[in-house]
Enzyme design. Structure first.
Site, PDB file in Angstrom:
ATOM      1  CG  ASP A 398      -1.917   1.033   1.351  1.00  0.00           C
ATOM      2  OD1 ASP A 398      -2.321   1.555   0.300  1.00  0.00           O
ATOM      3  OD2 ASP A 398      -2.348   1.359   2.489  1.00  0.00           O
ATOM      4  CD  GLU A 401      -0.394   5.278  -3.895  1.00  0.00           C
ATOM      5  OE1 GLU A 401       0.101   5.548  -2.799  1.00  0.00           O
ATOM      6  OE2 GLU A 401      -1.075   4.274  -4.123  1.00  0.00           O
ATOM      7  CG  ASP A 472      -8.280   4.264   0.254  1.00  0.00           C
ATOM      8  OD1 ASP A 472      -8.103   3.019   0.301  1.00  0.00           O
ATOM      9  OD2 ASP A 472      -7.537   5.076   0.823  1.00  0.00           O
TER      10      ASP A 472
HETATM   11  O1  MIG Z   1      -3.710   6.102   4.709  1.00  0.00           O
HETATM   12  O2  MIG Z   1      -3.480   0.910   5.814  1.00  0.00           O
HETATM   13  O3  MIG Z   1      -5.902   2.021   0.495  1.00  0.00           O
HETATM   14  O4  MIG Z   1      -6.804  -0.166   1.974  1.00  0.00           O
HETATM   15  O5  MIG Z   1      -6.771   0.086   4.773  1.00  0.00           O
HETATM   16  C1  MIG Z   1      -4.526   4.981   4.555  1.00  0.00           C
HETATM   17  C2  MIG Z   1      -4.644   1.651   5.986  1.00  0.00           C
HETATM   18  C3  MIG Z   1      -3.657   3.783   4.325  1.00  0.00           C
HETATM   19  C4  MIG Z   1      -4.933   2.952   2.443  1.00  0.00           C
HETATM   20  C5  MIG Z   1      -5.377   1.712   1.756  1.00  0.00           C
HETATM   21  C6  MIG Z   1      -6.386   1.015   2.615  1.00  0.00           C
HETATM   22  C7  MIG Z   1      -5.789   0.686   3.960  1.00  0.00           C
HETATM   23  C8  MIG Z   1      -5.288   1.966   4.640  1.00  0.00           C
HETATM   24  N1  MIG Z   1      -4.355   2.654   3.753  1.00  0.00           N
END
Ligand code: MIG
Length: 753
Positions: A398, A401, A472
């Site tokens: 995650d 980006e 999200d």
């Molecule tokens: O700033 O890890 O898209 O699936 O639950 C949020 C917490 C960070 C974004 C991800 C989401 C995840 C969440 N993350």
């Protein structure tokens, strides 16, 4: 200006075209696949030197002042200033309008654009813009995960991996992924363009001018591919020939996944798993979000909340449940933390003005590993391997980006590849790609099994390493609706293994939304319910008994279809054609399919028409022409065309093509070792190929798999087998309407009625 063509020469399948100011190389890779690039360009995603062949010999001629390259059914005509025209069977299908370099004042030639009376709309920030003419009835597909509908024509998008939690509406220009590939389609031709440039770019899909697609690049060299093909499927297949295809997925990954930000203690997970058992809802995998870690330090586990983690993963496996853990890129600044110490000491992190670059993410102040450095990838991959040793079955990447709590990273943040520095503006869009690569390679090296990696950010080609989810989304109906074209376009852009947060991540799901989303989830390649902290919990028992029973039905439908899906993944691994297909991919002759946003083909044999509107208890279904269709559940016959179909809350409308044979697991077979199979015969003669392997490792690449060939002619069913070392089913059943019979001996005929 690139200037006039002053010379050309050919070496193997490469044509070097010398302009006054630059050399462009045209590499004929295959019939209808051609790369055009400036000399000395390299690629982060594709081995650009990997497509040089002795055996491809294009015919190259100079006619007037143009270079004409002919190969197969395609002709590429290159004029002064690198104005390119492409012919398919002598019909002009694509032509350049201008080629522009704003920063260096090279290549400017808008004369053609203006001469045709088109608006010239070139913004200052682009180094160059490539404008291609399209026809008035062309549809534009692809571009990865972008918002909106299947046909991208008339919209504008940016390639710049973006983590924006606001509801993703049609006017969003960028989401988490950058897949700079689109397809131009109409009844008589299909082709695509893949612009292999990682800098921020803008894709104007005939928004300002209905017949011009313009792509503006903020930097980077020219390096793009024309990707033709005899039909739409060919184009997808050819594109994935260039950028790569997925492995066979581990079979369990096709099962049902439950996630939440966060299931943050062992007890919570145990209760969760027990509830799935109690309510008789199959569950394959639980995802642990950031709270399983110790202070958000990646590759650590919180000892209090998840004590004795290795035993815990073992205990879960004994209950038939695998665990996937999230790993973010940000590494906490902490001199008592070995990962931090190692990567800083070995200069494997991003820098700014030569100083270690620090920004805030979940762990607080953090450093950013330089995933483009192979040394970092090896180290990181070994850490992923240690997670496998702890009994983890998959890694979820995650925030890659890369995201930060202070907005985008400055463009001049430095990332070393081990030899030289690349700046953030070049590396941004491939940061997630290389993180997924590190994870995939580390896992594969560690146990030689098919890695299960899920990534949020990626670039063209990441499908080789990872499945993806769409990030999200919100628990809103428009996001349920959008998931269909979004996952279809990901499939058309090479990503055959994709899904969305079922039930929606942000905002609060209602009972009805969750149910309809589970029905869609049952057919998306990745089926994972996930939701954010602070939102209404989304386990089905948070609602009522009706929700539980419909949810169970949807998940069981999924398990029934897994052998069919697994066959489709074998096709995806071999051809790049996705399981979850835009209807047009199967029915390019039927113009009613070109803009279908609320239906999807599951392979060639099943059409799904999910209900995606609140309050609806029926669905306007379109069944494509050229075949009859049968209700998946009742065998009722439907002719092609529009129908109003009853779709109560517990029904996902599914239609099977005439002559189809669908492999199904009997009521919830274990995905680790499915013992029995049903081949369900739908009306009409037909044949089907079913694939079977161990579902775990790479032995299938050496041919260790079985192929069952099932044929149905006039009520006579025959199965032939080519056995290649993987153990066979205990029992094979043939089902037709309400009759199930055991098929006992391969090669014999069984009669159905
Ligand atoms: O700033 O890890 O898209 O699936 O639950 C949020 C917490 C960070 C974004 C991800 C989401 C995840 C969440 N993350």
């Amino acid at each position: 200006m690139l200037g006039k063509i002053i010379d050309y020469y050919t070496i193997k399948n490469q044509v070097f075209i010398v302009f006054e100011t630059k050399k462009i190389i045209a590499t004929i890779i295959d019939d209808g696949i051609c790369n055009f690039k400036e000399e000395e360009t390299s690629s982060f995603a594709v081995d650009v030197n990997g497509f040089i062949f002795d055996y491809i010999n294009p015919v190259v001629e100079k006619i007037d002042n143009a270079i004409k390259i002919t190969h197969g059914r395609y002709k590429y005509v290159i004029n002064d200033n690198f104005i390119l025209s492409i012919y398919f069977d002598d019909v002009l299908i694509s032509s350049d309008i201008s080629y522009y370099n704003n920063k260096t004042n090279e290549f400017i030639d808008n004369s053609l654009l203006e001469a045709e009376g088109h608006a010239v709309n070139i913004e200052e920030e682009y180094k160059y813009i490539i404008s291609k003419k399209i026809n008035s009835n062309d549809c534009l597909y692809g571009l990865g995960d972008k918002t909106g509908f299947l046909n991208k024509r008339g919209y504008e998008y940016d390639m710049w991996n973006t983590d924006d939690p606001a509801p993703h509406v049609d006017s969003f220009k960028a989401l988490y992924k950058s897949i700079p590939f689109f397809i131009v389609f109409n009844k008589s031709y299909s082709y695509g363009y893949f612009f292999d440039n990682t800098y921020k770019s803008n894709f104007n899909m005939a928004k300002n001018n209905s017949e011009v697609v313009s792509i503006g690049f903020t930097d980077g060299p020219l390096n793009y591919y024309f990707i033709g093909g005899n039909n739409l499927k060919d184009v997808v297949s050819n594109y994935t020939y260039i950028t790569g295809r997925m492995d066979m997925p581990k079979r369990f990954t096709l099962g049902y996944h439950q996630s939440r930000w966060s299931y943050s203690t062992k007890d919570e997970v145990i209760k969760l798993v027990d509830n799935f058992k109690k309510y008789d809802i199959p569950l394959e995998c639980v995802h642990l979000d950031i709270d399983y870690m110790d202070g958000y330090r990646v590759f650590t586990v919180n000892d209090e909340r998840f004590s004795d983690f290795k035993n815990f993963t073992e205990e879960m496996k004994n209950k038939g449940v695998k665990l996937v853990t999230i790993i973010d890129p940000g590494v906490k600044v902490d001199s008592n933390y070995d990962v931090y110490n190692y990567i800083v000491k070995n200069k494997l992190v991003a820098t700014e003005n030569n100083e270690v670059y620090v920004n805030s993410v979940w762990p607080g102040e953090s450093v950013y590993p330089s995933f483009i450095d192979p040394k970092l990838r090896t180290y990181w991959g070994e850490l992923d391997g240690k997670m496998l040793d702890l009994g983890v079955s998959g890694i979820w990447n995650d925030m890659n980006e890369p995201a930060s709590f202070n907005g985008p990273l400055p463009s001049k943040v430095e990332f070393s590849d081990g030899n030289r520095i690349h700046y953030h503006d070049e590396v941004h869009n491939i940061y997630g790609h290389y993180m997924a690569k590190a994870t995939y390679e580390g896992m594969k090296k560690h146990n030689n099994e098919r890695p299960f990696v899920i990534t949020r950010a990626c670039y063209a080609g990441t499908q080789k390493y990872s499945t993806v989810w769409t990030g999200d989304n919100h628990s809103i109906w428009s996001h349920l609706q959008m998931a269909i074209p979004q996952i279809c376009n990901l499939g058309l852009s090479g990503f055959a293994f994709a899904g969305c947060d079922v039930g929606g991540f942000s905002s609060d799901a209602t009972k009805e939304l969750l149910i309809r989303w589970a029905e869609l989830g049952a057919i998306t390649p990745l089926f994972r319910n996930h939701s954010a902290m602070g939102t209404k919990r989304q386990e089905p028992w948070q609602f009522d008994d009706e929700t539980i029973s419909i949810y169970r039905k949807a998940v069981k439908l999924r398990y029934e279809l897994i052998p069919y899906y697994y066959d489709l993944f074998f096709e995806a691994a071999n051809t790049g054609i996705p399981a979850f297909r835009a209807v047009v991919l199967e029915y390019p002759e039927d113009s009613n399919t070109y803009e279908i946003n609320d239906e999807v083909m599951l392979g060639a044999n099943i059409l799904a028409s999910p209900v995606v509107e609140q309050g609806k208890r029926n669905k306007l279904v379109y069944l494509p022409s050229g075949t009859n269709w049968y209700d998946y559940y009742s065998y009722d016959k439907f002719e092609p065309g529009y129908h109003i179909y009853d779709a109560p809350l517990d029904k996902l409308p599914l239609f099977v093509k005439e002559g189809a044979i669908i492999p199904k697991y009997p009521n919830y077979e274990s995905l680790d070792d499915p013992k029995n199979i049903i081949f369900e015969i739908y009306p009409g003669d037909g044949t089907y190929i079913h694939y079977q392997d161990n579902g775990v490792d790479f032995n299938y690449e050496e041919g260790e798999y079985n192929i069952y060939e099932i044929s149905h002619i006039d009520g006579n069913i025959r199965i032939d087998l080519s056995y290649n070392g993987y153990k066979l089913y205990d029992k094979i059943y043939i089902k037709y309407k309400n009759n199930i019979q055991e098929y006992k001996e391969i090669g014999t005929i069984l009669k159905i009625e």
